[in-house]
Write a protein that holds these residues in place. Structure first.
Motif, mmCIF file in Angstrom:
data_model
loop_
_atom_site.group_PDB
_atom_site.id
_atom_site.type_symbol
_atom_site.label_atom_id
_atom_site.label_comp_id
_atom_site.label_asym_id
_atom_site.label_seq_id
_atom_site.Cartn_x
_atom_site.Cartn_y
_atom_site.Cartn_z
ATOM 1 N N MET A 100 -3.931 3.965 3.697
ATOM 2 C CA MET A 100 -4.614 4.968 2.881
ATOM 3 C C MET A 100 -3.657 6.103 2.482
ATOM 4 O O MET A 100 -3.616 6.513 1.324
ATOM 5 N N VAL A 189 -7.751 4.419 -2.077
ATOM 6 C CA VAL A 189 -7.848 5.431 -1.021
ATOM 7 C C VAL A 189 -9.296 5.577 -0.554
ATOM 8 O O VAL A 189 -9.586 5.621 0.652
ATOM 9 N N TYR A 192 -10.347 2.485 1.484
ATOM 10 C CA TYR A 192 -9.761 2.509 2.830
ATOM 11 C C TYR A 192 -10.533 3.467 3.744
ATOM 12 O O TYR A 192 -10.737 3.181 4.934
#
Length: 452
Positions: A100, A189, A192
């Motif tokens: 991430m 992102v 994740y």
């Protein structure tokens, strides 16, 4: 049968037949991994599109692809040892966090309208390295959250999940990239983060002990044990080497098709749609994998798959239209997913539980490590001879692999080797209890056999 959400199974007698959804920890493992896979697909494809469209260099795109696949060569073996030594749930959580953060750096740089090939390659390498650890941990954990009778179905379900994510993730990544270059990375992102929240709720398993009466060995010795275990099984070893060759070919095909689309004036989203067609074929192939595995021996699956690939792959040389390429990827991915389900079930079934990480790492090193060489070599091959001749080369390599598979798996004794290796699993205890007790230990006899 306890009533704590369907996670416990009696350790004596045969468990009642239940659906995988009745196992809470499998649901969490499946869901968290689905979001992590989606995040990786969105950013992984965007890496190639970003470099290819920004630099218009096939070699630069091949370099980034090589960096993303290099961990399959460098990280697999030590990762397998560590996965067998560490708490697998915590390994998965760490991998999600690192990926991430790494992908977030790309999104931030693109907001500032800055692209560095070395940066993209570095992030691709970091993300793929963490994915190696994650995949080995997830595959090893499946035996702890479902009973042995459900193992094949669980593996087919996981493969179907990955193929479905390919179907959705690739066109989504291409579409988001067409809107804004940073969008697929920011989406990764967010995915994740959702994956991390899900995996935190997974009960998992206790820290694995080094083994009864044994001290923890040096990493080199543990790696050697995994390598020796695979090498001692001739049938299994030959199957892995042939699949490694086919993976190298398919990595070359993927990059070459992306270059073909760009040469013909196509958009980045077109590449995503072609990959999505492959994802749909893979999804259907994964769903058929369990059925195929019950009706054909591994040697028959290997021969059939490689002959079929050798017959259909040359079509890419003559048909450059996106629709034709989409059909080609549908067929090849359909076959590939069925082979993957059969192979994963075979490997997990015959491997002792405390060696899942090490044996899995050797398998991934052989079957996926070649992909990194395929990405790097294809980039330079395309620039040297052009896309059409590159497709001729990869098609000829697949024909050779089909001939090798036919010879190896029809030789005298191949059927006996297939039956002997496929019928030698040390069976695990059904499911780790809900309080997180460690997965089943091997018997002393099995430990002596593993250690020589």
């Amino acid at each position: 049968m306890s009533d704590d959400g369907g996670d416990r199974v009696r350790r004596t007698g045969s468990p009642a037949l239940r659906t995988l959804r009745s196992y809470r920890d499998f649901r969490l493992l499946w869901t968290g991994s689905a979001m992590a896979v989606m995040a990786e697909r969105c950013s992984g494809m965007a890496f190639t599109l970003l470099v290819l469209w920004d630099t218009r260099s096939a070699s630069a795109a091949g370099l980034v692809g090589f960096a993303g696949l290099l961990p399959a060569l460098l990280v697999q073996l030590p990762a397998g040892v560590l996965v067998d030594r560490l708490n697998r749930r915590r390994v998965m959580m760490t991998c999600v966090v690192v990926r991430m953060v790494a992908v977030a750096t790309v999104a931030v740089s693109l907001v500032g309208d800055t692209v560095w090939v070395w940066h993209i390659a570095t992030v691709a390498f970091v993300q793929s390295s963490m994915t190696v650890f994650y995949q080995l941990s997830e595959r090893a954990m499946v035996r702890s959250v479902v009973p042995p009778s459900q193992l094949g179905v669980a593996m087919a379900t996981n493969e179907a999940r990955s193929r479905a994510v390919n179907f959705v993730g690739h066109p989504m990544s291409g579409a988001m990239f067409g809107l804004s270059a940073w969008l697929p990375f920011m989406s990764s992102v967010g995915l994740y983060l959702l994956s991390l929240i899900t995996i935190v709720r997974l009960r998992g398993e206790e820290d694995p002990p080094p083994g009864p009466g044994r001290k923890r060995r040096r990493m080199r010795a543990d790696i050697a044990v995994g390598l020796r275990w695979v090498w001692d099984r001739a049938f299994f070893r030959m199957a892995l080497l042939i699949i490694a060759g086919s993976n190298l070919v398919f990595q070359g095909l993927v990059l070459t098709v992306a270059v073909v689309v760009r040469e013909d004036g196509g958009a980045a989203g077109t590449v995503g749609l072609i990959m999505a067609s492959g994802g749909m074929g893979g999804l259907l192939g994964a769903l058929a994998g369990g059925w195929l595995n019950q009706r054909l021996a591994m040697r028959q699956i290997m021969i059939t798959a490689h002959v079929a690939w050798a017959l259909v792959m040359p079509a890419a040389v003559f048909f450059r239209q996106p629709v034709a390429l989409g059909v080609l990827f549908f067929i090849t991915s359909h076959i590939g997913a069925a082979v993957t389900v059969s192979g994963m079930s075979y490997q997990v079934r015959i491997t002792p539980n405390d060696m899942q990480g090490r044996v899995g790492s050797v398998v991934m090193l052989l079957v996926s490590g070649a992909s990194s060489l395929g990405a790097l070599g294809t980039g330079f091959l395309v620039e040297a001879v052009g896309t059409r001749h590159a497709l001729v080369v990869v098609s000829m390599v697949m024909v050779v692999l089909a001939l090798v598979a036919a010879v190896v798996f029809t030789r005298p004794g191949a059927a006996l080797e297939d039956r002997q290796e496929g019928a030698s699993p040390p069976q695990p205890a059904p499911v780790a209890p809900a309080d997180g007790a460690a997965a089943d230990p091997l018997t002393n006899l099995e430990l002596r056999r593993i250690d020589g």
